[in-house]
Structure formats: C-alpha cells, structure tokens
Write an enzyme that holds these catalytic residues in place. Structure first.
Site, PDB file in Angstrom:
ATOM      1  N   THR A 191      -5.508   1.923  -7.437  1.00 28.81           N
ATOM      2  CA  THR A 191      -6.807   1.665  -6.809  1.00 28.81           C
ATOM      3  C   THR A 191      -7.807   2.703  -7.302  1.00 28.81           C
ATOM      4  O   THR A 191      -7.603   3.906  -7.135  1.00 28.81           O
ATOM      5  CB  THR A 191      -6.657   1.710  -5.272  1.00 28.81           C
ATOM      6  N   LYS A 236      -7.168  -1.719  -9.807  1.00 32.44           N
ATOM      7  CA  LYS A 236      -7.771  -2.485  -8.699  1.00 32.44           C
ATOM      8  C   LYS A 236      -9.088  -1.823  -8.307  1.00 32.44           C
ATOM      9  O   LYS A 236      -9.116  -0.619  -8.021  1.00 32.44           O
ATOM     10  CB  LYS A 236      -6.814  -2.496  -7.504  1.00 32.44           C
ATOM     11  N   TYR A 255      -2.447   5.403  -4.937  1.00 28.30           N
ATOM     12  CA  TYR A 255      -3.607   6.285  -5.007  1.00 28.30           C
ATOM     13  C   TYR A 255      -3.117   7.508  -5.766  1.00 28.30           C
ATOM     14  O   TYR A 255      -1.985   7.947  -5.551  1.00 28.30           O
ATOM     15  CB  TYR A 255      -4.057   6.691  -3.599  1.00 28.30           C
ATOM     16  N   HIS A 262     -12.714  -3.664  -2.423  1.00 22.59           N
ATOM     17  CA  HIS A 262     -11.979  -3.081  -1.308  1.00 22.59           C
ATOM     18  C   HIS A 262     -12.385  -3.753   0.012  1.00 22.59           C
ATOM     19  O   HIS A 262     -12.451  -3.114   1.062  1.00 22.59           O
ATOM     20  CB  HIS A 262     -12.270  -1.579  -1.249  1.00 22.59           C
ATOM     21  N   SER A 297       0.836  -1.205   0.000  1.00 22.35           N
ATOM     22  CA  SER A 297       0.000   0.000   0.000  1.00 22.35           C
ATOM     23  C   SER A 297       0.871   1.255   0.000  1.00 22.35           C
ATOM     24  O   SER A 297       1.898   1.314   0.678  1.00 22.35           O
ATOM     25  CB  SER A 297      -0.885   0.017   1.255  1.00 22.35           C
TER      26      SER A 297
END
Ligand SMILES: Cc1cc2nc3c(=O)[nH]c(=O)nc-3n(C[C@H](O)[C@H](O)[C@H](O)COP(=O)(O)O)c2cc1C
Ligand SMILES: CCCCCCC(=O)C(=O)O
Length: 387
Positions: free
Chosen positions: A160, A238, A134, A262, A108
């Site tokens: 994402t 994603k 992100y 998610h 992440s």
C-alpha cells in the site's frame, strides 16, 4: 428492517444501526470533507451501459485468470484492518467466506487473526490469498511478514503506497479512536508473540501507532526495489491513481497495480477510482495487470470496471458490513450478492464470459478535468484526465 438483505445497501443500513458508533465511524469514514469517498460511489453512475441483445446467455462464466492463475470470479476482498471490530471471528470468518465464494482475499497487515490462521481457514478451492504490506521504518519487521507470508502460501504481496501517514478522518480524530483491548494486531502481538521494532501507542490511538511505525521516506527504490530483492513473490502496488506511477510500477518490475484511493480515507479530492482507471489501463498496456477498488456496491459497478480494463475488482466495506450482519455467512452473503448481480448484468448486457466484457459496453461521461503539466523551458502543457 427484518427481511433478509437483498443488496449491499441493505447490509450497510443494518451495520450502521447495530455497530457501536466509534467502530462504525472508523469503518465508514473518509478523510476530511469526504468528497472522494462519496464520489467513489457516485461516479459509477456517470457511466452508462451499451447492452447487446439476442446473444446466447444461457451459460454465464465469471472465471478468469489473475497473476496467471485461474480464479472463479474477478471479485475480491480488499485489505481492511481489524475485522474483529465487526465480528469476533474476524478475518477467520472472512477467509472462510472468500474461500466458499472463490474470491481472492487480500489480508491486511493489521489483521486481528494471524496471517497463518487466516489462510488455514481456506479450503483451497482456487481462492488466492495475497498479503498486504505497509513498509516499516524497521525493515526487519516488514521482512519478517514477507517470510511468514511466503511460508504460509500467500501468492502475492500488495504494497500500500497511498499512506505515508494515515489520512485525517475527523470522527476518529475527535474520539482519538483506537480498538477495544480484546482486538489485537495479531501479526505482531499475541500472547505468544510480541514483535520487536513495532511501536504501539500506549493509549491505543491508531493514527499514532501508524505514524510511529511506517516509513514516510519510502520510494520506488528503497521500497519496491528492496522488496523485489528479498522475495520472488509478485508485487502489486495499491494506491496508484495516475499513468505516471503506473509506468514507474512497470519500470520497477511490479506484477500489478491496484487503482485505489483507500476508499477515500487518505487524500481527499482525488479522482474517483473508476475515473482514474482509464489512464492507468492505458499506461499499463499489456505489461502489467490492473485491479481497482473503491465504491463498488453493485454488480453493474463491477461490470463497468471490467469493461474499462480492470482485471479484477475488489470491495472492502461491503464485506465488513456483511461480517457485522452475520459473521462468515454475512460476508459470504455480501460477496454472493455482488457475484449474482455481476452474473445478471452479464446476462442482460449480452456478455456471457469475462473475456467478452470490453470497452464497447460502456459510455464514458463527456466531462473532463484539466490540469497543467509544468514544462521545461516552454509553456505549461494542458493535460485532460480522460474519463
Ligand atoms: C475500515 C477500513 C480499514 C482499511 N484498512 C486497510 C489496510 O489495512 N490496508 C490497506 O491497504 N487498505 C485498507 N483499507 C482500504 C481498503 O483496502 C480499500 O482500498 C477501500 O476501502 C475500498 O473502498 P470500499 O470500502 O469503498 O470498497 C481500509 C478500508 C477500510 C474501510
Ligand atoms: C495501527 C492500526 C492502523 C490501521 C490503519 C488501517 C488503514 O489503512 C485504514 O484505512 O484504516
């Protein structure tokens, strides 16, 4: 319970007991009524297996390829923010566990160990590391993470796309949840690094930090095309749940799509991911790889997802529960339990290699959801979600 955990549910039970309630709620929560979170798990139970007997299963291999590279197993770790909420070693421990088990690890952006330190923990035995992104309003922040990931040796970027805003998780909202002071977003803030352009909520509230930084105006053009213009790393999107978005991912040159909601933490009320998988696989054809996550708790869940066309299957919370239980060894245990269960399922179903696992091994549920697709100048078309 004092015995060694023998399945993922045992790890969940331990983590729920030993984690401080604010942190447990952050890990556990789905959005709003948590319907999607619950159905991610329960939907696997609607698919039944169609095993074949008297096949030589004396040698089982879970080796496969992902993005053109060999991996020991199609099981991987989904990106999760802040592993240091689970254990002091955080993502460094997860990295060692993933590397020991040969699982792909997606890190992440909001990790609590820097992306360079995470990959340095891997021993390079065939584990692939992918970097989750992100996209920030200030694109230079995203670009700098891309450059660092390229330099460090990450093999793909996972963007994402299901979170223009953080889903409303009620327990977190009541508590205005934020991490304790020792848990820092290590890709942005360390004693050595403070990244310009990243806003940190002064009270540490996650949803505010998230909302202030991420680009809600993100599109296929200003997000995915832009990324492709600045990097040659393969791009995986994603958070895709539909055939329509899969076709767009192909048009925009992505290498893969991850079917994900998610973990039920964003839009509540979507299809469970195992139910969304078939339409994505059909739209993907052989043009793009399809991965999935959400509610995978057993080896038979992995087997079913592979049978329905996933190339690799990822887990998030099970690894966090493992970390809570025993750091690196606990995360390794979580991945190992799933791996062993997958191998057992392959033996019992008569499918000794990943290439053997196809749609003939599953019965799909007969139920259907129907939606109307707006028609241009005619009457609306009825579309059934094919499960
Ligand atoms: C605590 C937690 C943090 C997460 N953080 C991220 C994140 O930073 N980026 C992301 O793309 N997904 C994030 N996710 C979603 C996971 O990557 C994944 O899609 C989902 O949790 C899979 O479902 P599972 O937990 O049932 O395995 C997070 C999930 C959890 C539970
Ligand atoms: C500012 C930190 C926000 C972390 C959000 C990570 C995430 O995606 C999640 O589901 O939680």
């Amino acid at each position: 319970m004092n015995a060694e955990p023998v399945c993922i549910k045992d790890l969940e039970e331990i983590a729920s007991r030993v984690m401080p309630s604010g942190m447990w709620d952050y890990y556990d929560s789905g959005a709003n009524g948590q319907q999607t979170k619950a159905e991610n798990e329960s939907a696997f139970g609607h698919y039944r297996l169609h095993p074949r007997m008297l096949r030589d299963v004396s040698a089982i291999s879970t080796e496969t390829t992902v993005l053109g590279q060999r991996v020991k197993t199609p099981l991987g770790v989904s990106p999760c923010a802040m592993h240091r909420l689970a254990h002091d070693d955080g993502e460094a421990a997860t990295s060692r566990a993933a590397s020991r088990s040969g699982s792909i690890m997606i890190l992440s952006t909001f990790s609590t160990v820097s992306l360079e330190d995470v990959i340095a923990q891997g021993s390079g035995r065939g584990t692939q590391y992918w970097m989750q992104l992100y996209v920030y309003r200030d694109r230079s922040v995203t670009e700098s993470i891309v450059r660092r990931a390229e330099r460090a040796g990450y093999k793909a970027l996972v963007v994402t796309v299901d979170a223009p805003v953080l889903g409303r998780r009620l327990a977190d909202a009541r508590r205005k949840f934020g991490p304790p002071p020792h848990v820092q977003l290590a890709n942005f803030f360390t004693p050595q690094r403070s990244t310009a352009g990243v806003y940190l909520d002064p009270d540490g509230e996650f949803s505010k930090t998230f909302g202030a930084n991420l680009d809600r105006a993100l599109t296929w053009t200003n997000g995915i095309d832009w990324l492709r213009s600045i990097t040659s790393l393969p791009i995986v999107v994603k958070g895709v749940l539909t055939a329509e978005d899969t076709r767009l991912a192909i048009e925009h040159g992505c290498a893969g799509v991850m079917v994900s909601n998610h973990g039920g933490r964003q839009l509540d009320g979507t299809l469970a991911t195992i139910d969304a998988l078939p339409q994505v696989v059909e739209a993907a054809g052989d043009q793009i790889e399809v991965y999935m996550d959400g509610g995978v708790r057993r080896g038979t869940d992995i087997f079913k997802a592979l049978a329905l066309g996933a190339r690799a299957v990822f887990v998030a919370r099970p690894v966090l529960w493992g970390l809570v239980y025993k750091g690196e060894d606990g995360a390794y245990l979580a991945l190992g339990l799933l791996q062993k269960e997958l191998e057992t399922a392959m033996m019992l179903a008569g499918a000794p290699s990943i290439a053997d696992i196809d749609e003939s091994y599953v019965y799909r549920p007969a139920r259907r959801w129907v939606r109307l697709e707006p028609a241009k100048g005619g009457s609306a078309r009825r579309i059934a979600a094919k499960l």
